[in-house]
Design a protein around this motif. Sequence first.
Motif, mmCIF file in Angstrom:
data_model
loop_
_atom_site.group_PDB
_atom_site.id
_atom_site.type_symbol
_atom_site.label_atom_id
_atom_site.label_comp_id
_atom_site.label_asym_id
_atom_site.label_seq_id
_atom_site.Cartn_x
_atom_site.Cartn_y
_atom_site.Cartn_z
ATOM 1 N N TRP A 60 0.788 -1.394 0.081
ATOM 2 C CA TRP A 60 -0.096 -0.050 -0.118
ATOM 3 C C TRP A 60 0.852 1.373 -0.040
ATOM 4 O O TRP A 60 0.078 1.964 -0.520
ATOM 5 C CB TRP A 60 -1.104 0.172 1.343
ATOM 6 C CG TRP A 60 -2.154 -0.950 0.794
ATOM 7 C CD1 TRP A 60 -2.711 -2.158 1.535
ATOM 8 C CD2 TRP A 60 -3.188 -0.510 0.346
ATOM 9 N NE1 TRP A 60 -3.431 -2.575 1.127
ATOM 10 C CE2 TRP A 60 -4.199 -1.615 0.076
ATOM 11 C CE3 TRP A 60 -3.864 0.805 -0.082
ATOM 12 C CZ2 TRP A 60 -5.698 -1.641 -0.719
ATOM 13 C CZ3 TRP A 60 -4.965 0.642 -0.523
ATOM 14 C CH2 TRP A 60 -5.707 -0.108 -1.170
ATOM 15 N N ALA A 64 -0.450 3.925 -2.628
ATOM 16 C CA ALA A 64 -1.482 4.588 -1.708
ATOM 17 C C ALA A 64 -0.639 5.476 -2.946
ATOM 18 O O ALA A 64 -2.201 6.870 -2.912
ATOM 19 C CB ALA A 64 -1.295 5.235 -0.774
ATOM 20 N N TYR A 65 0.005 5.733 -3.390
ATOM 21 C CA TYR A 65 0.899 6.877 -3.951
ATOM 22 C C TYR A 65 0.153 7.147 -5.268
ATOM 23 O O TYR A 65 0.132 7.993 -6.224
ATOM 24 C CB TYR A 65 2.862 6.824 -4.536
ATOM 25 C CG TYR A 65 3.226 7.761 -5.258
ATOM 26 C CD1 TYR A 65 3.940 8.990 -4.755
ATOM 27 C CD2 TYR A 65 4.156 7.446 -6.690
ATOM 28 C CE1 TYR A 65 4.552 9.909 -5.176
ATOM 29 C CE2 TYR A 65 3.986 8.254 -7.180
ATOM 30 C CZ TYR A 65 4.419 9.676 -6.402
ATOM 31 O OH TYR A 65 5.448 10.555 -7.147
ATOM 32 N N ALA A 68 -3.356 7.845 -5.403
ATOM 33 C CA ALA A 68 -3.802 9.781 -5.604
ATOM 34 C C ALA A 68 -3.405 10.243 -6.863
ATOM 35 O O ALA A 68 -4.528 11.282 -6.837
ATOM 36 C CB ALA A 68 -2.864 9.773 -4.015
ATOM 37 N N ARG A 116 2.506 9.167 1.915
ATOM 38 C CA ARG A 116 2.589 8.723 0.556
ATOM 39 C C ARG A 116 1.373 9.364 -0.398
ATOM 40 O O ARG A 116 1.228 9.541 -1.444
ATOM 41 C CB ARG A 116 2.588 7.315 0.099
ATOM 42 C CG ARG A 116 4.360 6.687 0.409
ATOM 43 C CD ARG A 116 5.172 6.722 -0.660
ATOM 44 N NE ARG A 116 5.288 5.457 -1.537
ATOM 45 C CZ ARG A 116 5.717 6.369 -2.690
ATOM 46 N NH1 ARG A 116 6.644 7.376 -3.035
ATOM 47 N NH2 ARG A 116 5.535 5.369 -4.275
ATOM 48 N N ALA A 117 0.482 8.822 0.404
ATOM 49 C CA ALA A 117 -0.539 9.329 -0.178
ATOM 50 C C ALA A 117 -0.666 10.909 -1.196
ATOM 51 O O ALA A 117 -1.712 11.553 -1.624
ATOM 52 C CB ALA A 117 -2.127 9.186 0.180
ATOM 53 N N SER A 223 -11.633 5.059 -8.609
ATOM 54 C CA SER A 223 -9.932 4.467 -7.409
ATOM 55 C C SER A 223 -10.634 3.072 -7.181
ATOM 56 O O SER A 223 -10.304 2.607 -7.301
ATOM 57 C CB SER A 223 -11.161 5.218 -5.887
ATOM 58 O OG SER A 223 -9.937 6.556 -5.411
#
Length: 478
Positions: A60, A64-65, A68, A116-117, A223
Motif C-alpha cells: 500500500w 496509495a501513491y 492519489a 505517501r498519499a 479508485s
Amino acid sequence: MKPIIAERGEAIAERTPSVRWALASLSLSMLLPSLGTSIANVGLPSLAQAFNAAFQDVQWIVLAYLLAITTLIVSVGRLGDITGRRRLLLIGILLFTLASILCGVAPTLWLMIAARAVQGLGAAIMMALTMAFVGETVPKERTGSAMGLLGTMSAIGTALGPSLGGFLIAGLGWPAIFLVNVPLGVLTFVLAYRHLPADISKGRTDRKGFDLAGTLLLALTLSAYALAMTIGHGRFGLLNVALLLTAVFGTGLFVFAEARVASPLIQLTVFRNRVLTASLAMNMLVSTVMMATLVVAPFYLSRALGLNQALVGIVMSIGPVISILSGIPAGRLVDRLDAPFVVVAGLVVMAAASVAMAVLPGISGYIAAIAMLTPGYQLFQAANNTAVMADVHPDQRGVISGMLNLSRNLGLITGASVMGAVFAFSSGTPDITAAHPEAVASGMRMTFAVAAALLVVALVIAAGTYRRRALGESRVRH
C-alpha cells in the motif's frame, strides 16, 4: 501610451533569457513524480522488515501513491486552470517535499501510507501542470522538443529509481529513499518560483467555481477501477467484479452530473474534438503495451532464458537507457515534421517491435525488439502530447494535461492486470514462478501478439482520425 501588442512583445522579450530555467524547473517537476514511483518499489522488502508487516500491507506504500495520482490528476489540472497554475504548482512541489520528509521519519506503517498519499497529491499537481506550462513558456514551434525533454526526464526518474534506491538503502537505510527528494524538491521550488510566468489575475466575475461534486465522483470512480485492476494481482474474483461494476456505474453518474453543472470539472463538449478523444484512447492502449514489458520481461528473462538476477537487471535497464537517449531527438523530429505523421510512425515502429518480441528468439531477439519499441514509444508520446496541447485553449490546458496523464496511468494499471493475466493464462499455470521455460516463452509470445493487436487498433484510430482531419482542412481551404 504604448500599444498592448508592444507591451506583450516586451514581456516576452524579458522572459526569453529565463526560458531555459523555466524548462529546468518543469523538467525537475516531471522527474520527481516518476522517481517517487520507482524508488519506493525497491525498498518494499526493507520496509516490510522495518515495520514488521506483511508484504501485502507494505504494498500500500506504492498503491496509495499511485491511487492519489490517478484519482486526482484531472481535478488538480482543472483547479490550476481556475486558481492559477504557478501558485498551485508551487503548492504541489511543497506538498511533495514535506510529505517526503514525513515518509522518511514515519514511525508507523499507516502514517507512512498516509504520507505517501499526500506525496501522490503533490506528484499529481506537478504532472498535471508541467505539460500545461509548456504552452506558456515555450514557442509553439518548439513544443515538440519541450515534450521530448519532459519524456526524457520521466524516463530518467523511472530508470534511476531502482539503482539509486538500492544504493541509498545499502548505505543509509530506507529513510534515505524518501529524504533524497527533499533537496531536489527545494531546488525545484526555487526555480519554479523565480522563473515560471506569473498567473494572470482574474476578477471575481471571470472566476469559475470548482466542481467539487464532480471531483468526488471522478475520484471514487477511478479508485474503484484502479482497485479492481490491482487487487488479486490479475485474478478476478467477486470483489474485482463488484469494483469494476461500481466504476462503470460511477462513470455514468459522473457524465450525468457533469451535463448539469454550470462549471463542470470536464466539459463534455471537449470529447467532440476527435483528435483529443483519439489521443486519449491511443495513449491508454500504448501504455497498456508498455506495461507488458515490465510485467512479463523479468519472468521471461529469468525463467525462459535462464539469466541470473544481475543479468536480468542489466537487460531490463536497456529500455530505460534507450528511452533517455531517444526522448529529446524524438521531440525535435516532431518539431520538424507534422505531429500526426510522427504519431503514426511511432505506432508502426511499436507494432513492428511487438511482433519482433513475439517471434525473435533468445536474448538477442529481446534486445533487438526493445531497441525498436522504446524509441517508437518516445516518438508516439512526444507527437501525441504535442498534437493535443499545441491547440488547447489556455483556460483548458491544466485539465487536458491531466486527462492525458490520466489516460497513461489507466493504461499502466490496466496493463499490469490484463497483460499479466494474458501472460499467466498463455503459460498454462497460475503460478509463473513454477512454470516450465517453454511455457513461459509461449506466454511471452502470446502476450506480445496481443500487444501487437492493441497497437494495430491504435493505428486504425490514428489513421481514421487524422484522415478526417486532413479532409476537413482540405475542404476549408477550397
